[in-house]
Design a protein around this motif. Structure first.
Motif, PDB file in Angstrom:
ATOM      1  N   SER A 189       1.978 213.941  38.093  1.00 13.48           N
ATOM      2  CA  SER A 189       2.312 213.026  38.132  1.00 13.48           C
ATOM      3  C   SER A 189       1.203 212.129  37.902  1.00 13.48           C
ATOM      4  CB  SER A 189       0.547 213.370  39.511  1.00 13.48           C
ATOM      5  OG  SER A 189       1.194 214.778  40.168  1.00 13.48           O
ATOM      6  N   THR A 237       4.625 208.233  41.108  1.00 15.42           N
ATOM      7  CA  THR A 237       4.982 208.999  42.363  1.00 15.42           C
ATOM      8  C   THR A 237       3.830 209.456  43.072  1.00 15.42           C
ATOM      9  OG1 THR A 237       3.745 210.911  40.813  1.00 15.42           O
ATOM     10  CG2 THR A 237       5.105 210.606  40.687  1.00 15.42           C
ATOM     11  N   VAL A 262       7.624 207.936  46.754  1.00 15.30           N
ATOM     12  CA  VAL A 262       6.623 207.418  46.255  1.00 15.30           C
ATOM     13  C   VAL A 262       4.855 208.241  48.050  1.00 15.30           C
ATOM     14  CG1 VAL A 262       4.883 206.327  45.695  1.00 15.30           C
ATOM     15  CG2 VAL A 262       6.900 205.946  44.244  1.00 15.30           C
TER      16      VAL A 262
END
Length: 501
Positions: A189, A237, A262
């Motif tokens: 991430s 992200t 996102v």
């Protein structure tokens, strides 16, 4: 955190400009900073002040101070110089970590107090200093009590009634668990730090992203252009942000389309549905949250998957998170309001995320935690589906013509106009002479770039959608709204302006 530092050594931990750092490097620097902190007097339970913008060194402090057994006390550099100097003393630190750019603002006060300063930041040379130190063992502090503070977070820079929220290790652990579950943070991430780390420990992101083995991305500068650039080029992200930060991204004159979805945790103020719709259209997967610094940031959430992305429902504050605890909306007698979407009451919270109390402020602690529940001062209704929907702060509910009116309900109508960027409604004196004791609604509005609508046109736009007594008597177009360091609108400033206009 210790698990992540041990097993993700080859993964990227931080990115800032052209500089990157692996988890192996973060672990080594953390171990060496622990040694430096202890050499400068940090003992178990003692306070380490942190004054810094979002940098890898600031993040390093959030890792090293707790592992050294200390309590991190981050102060937002956006606070005034007077507030920084006052809180630097109120927090009782034994050591301070100060970014080079902030040193001139607080260095003199810290010298008066005899507090040793560790200079941090890109220009500080901290890495070279750490390189000469022996790394401490990376292990839990001896006799760590989960109900002892891990941080003290000041809710504002005020010097009149300072409220330093004592967040415990248990508070932080529960918050971290909620974030991992609801945001699906995982190794790989990429989290963008748009929020100040000093604001509720970045809503817990300082530790949650590390626990997941994700990458912490620091902005190269302030402002919307840097935020856009990072979203488009850094492989982001995940993002936590307030509506104040994201409203400029919804500017129709400069549309943003994300290269990939996102996950966005949006909290800090009630977002208008049209902002949620625009953010979703841009590629954000929006989770709308609610919480306070006193609840270790976010603890309720409305998730798009549960209501099909309906922005009107997504604008509500939702249900407690997986480990959030109990959230009620109660009347003055303590009875819960009916789930009718109409009857207002105060939000009260009982949760493992609720603070230990305010540092050196017993009176405020007793008021806030009366009866074992945190009294938030937020007024809300409960809808039939159980979702909480905030109307106003208790002091912001308007009484006009003998009727109680939520400023948020008037603002929601203003937001329907495509030219409106931000709208805030406060009470002001009645414009009719001879009625000095009467109040009316006064709106302050910022517009999207290029919009040419007038205040009287906005008032006419609202007329069909509001009862006469709730219609703003005046709509003032302003270039900017006064805000706190964390981006919340200073309504007391606007009330003063409404009185004199």
């Amino acid at each position: 955190m210790l698990r992540a530092l041990a097993i993700h050594s080859g993964r990227q931990a931080t990115a800032h400009g052209d500089s990157v750092q692996s988890y192996g490097e973060l672990a080594d620097r953390t171990a060496r900073l622990i040694t430096l902190l202890r050499d400068n007097g940090l003992t178990p339970g003692a306070h380490a002040l942190l004054v810094s913008p979002n940098t890898p060194d600031a993040l390093l402090a959030f890792h090293a101070v707790p592992l050294a057994g200390g309590v991190v006390v981050p102060l937002n550099p956006a606070f005034s110089d007077e507030a920084l100097r006052f809180l630097a003393g109120h927090a009782d630190p034994v050591v301070a970590l100060v970014d080079t750019a902030c040193l001139a603002r607080v260095g003199g006060r810290l010298a008066e107090l005899g507090i040793p300063v560790i200079e941090i930041g890109n220009a500080s040379g901290l890495s070279a200093r750490l390189g000469h130190l022996f790394p401490a063992p990376l292990e839990l502090p001896e006799a760590l009590d989960e109900d002892s503070p891990i941080s003290i977070n000041y809710t504002s820079g005020t010097t009149s009634d300072p409220k330093g929220v004592m967040v415990t290790h248990r508070n932080a652990y529960i918050n971290l668990s909620n974030l991992l579950y609801h945001l699906n943070l995982r190794p790989g991430s990429v989290y963008l730090h748009a929020l100040p780390l000093a604001h509720g420990n970045g809503w817990g992101s300082a530790w949650a992203v590390t626990a997941a083995g994700g990458t912490h991305v620091m902005l190269d500068g302030d402002g919307t252009p840097e935020l856009k650039r990072a979203l488009l080029t850094r492989g982001v992200t995940h993002l936590f942000a307030s509506p104040a930060i994201l409203t400029p991204l919804a500017d129709s004159a400069a549309p943003l389309t994300l290269p990939h979805p996102v996950r966005l945790l949006l909290a800090g103020a009630s977002p208008p549905p049209h902002l949620l719709e625009q953010l979703q259209a841009q590629g954000f997967r929006v989770l709308h949250g609610y919480g306070l610094t006193e609840t270790n940031a976010v603890m309720t959430v409305t998730e798009p998957a549960l209501e099909g992305g309906d922005a009107r429902i997504l604008s509500r504050q939702g249900h407690p998170m997986m480990f959030g605890g109990q959230v009620r909306v109660v009347l003055e007698d303590g009875q819960q309001v009916p789930a009718d979407g109409f009857t207002p009451g105060e939000i009260v919270i009982r949760s493992n995320q609720v603070m230990k109390g305010y540092y050196k402020n017993r009176a405020a602690t007793r008021r806030a935690l009366d009866g074992g529940w945190l009294h938030t001062g937020d007024l809300a209704v409960v809808h039939p589906d159980g979702r909480v929907d905030i109307l106003d702060r208790a002091g912001d509910l308007l009484t006009i013509g003998g009727q109680s009116v939520s400023s948020a309900q008037i603002e929601a109508v203003l937001y329907r106009h495509p030219s409106v960027r931000e709208a805030v409604v406060v009470a002001g004196p009645h414009p009719v002479e001879g009625e000095p004791d009467q109040t009316c609604a006064v709106a302050f509005v910022t517009l999207h770039p290029g919009a040419g609508v007038r205040g009287d046109e906005l008032r006419s736009f609202c007329a069909p959608h509001l009862p006469d007594y709730a219609l703003p008597s005046r709509v003032h177009l302003v270039s900017e709204l006064p805000k706190t360091a964390s981006g919340k609108v200073l309504k007391h400033v606007l009330r003063g302006q409404a009185t004199v206009r």
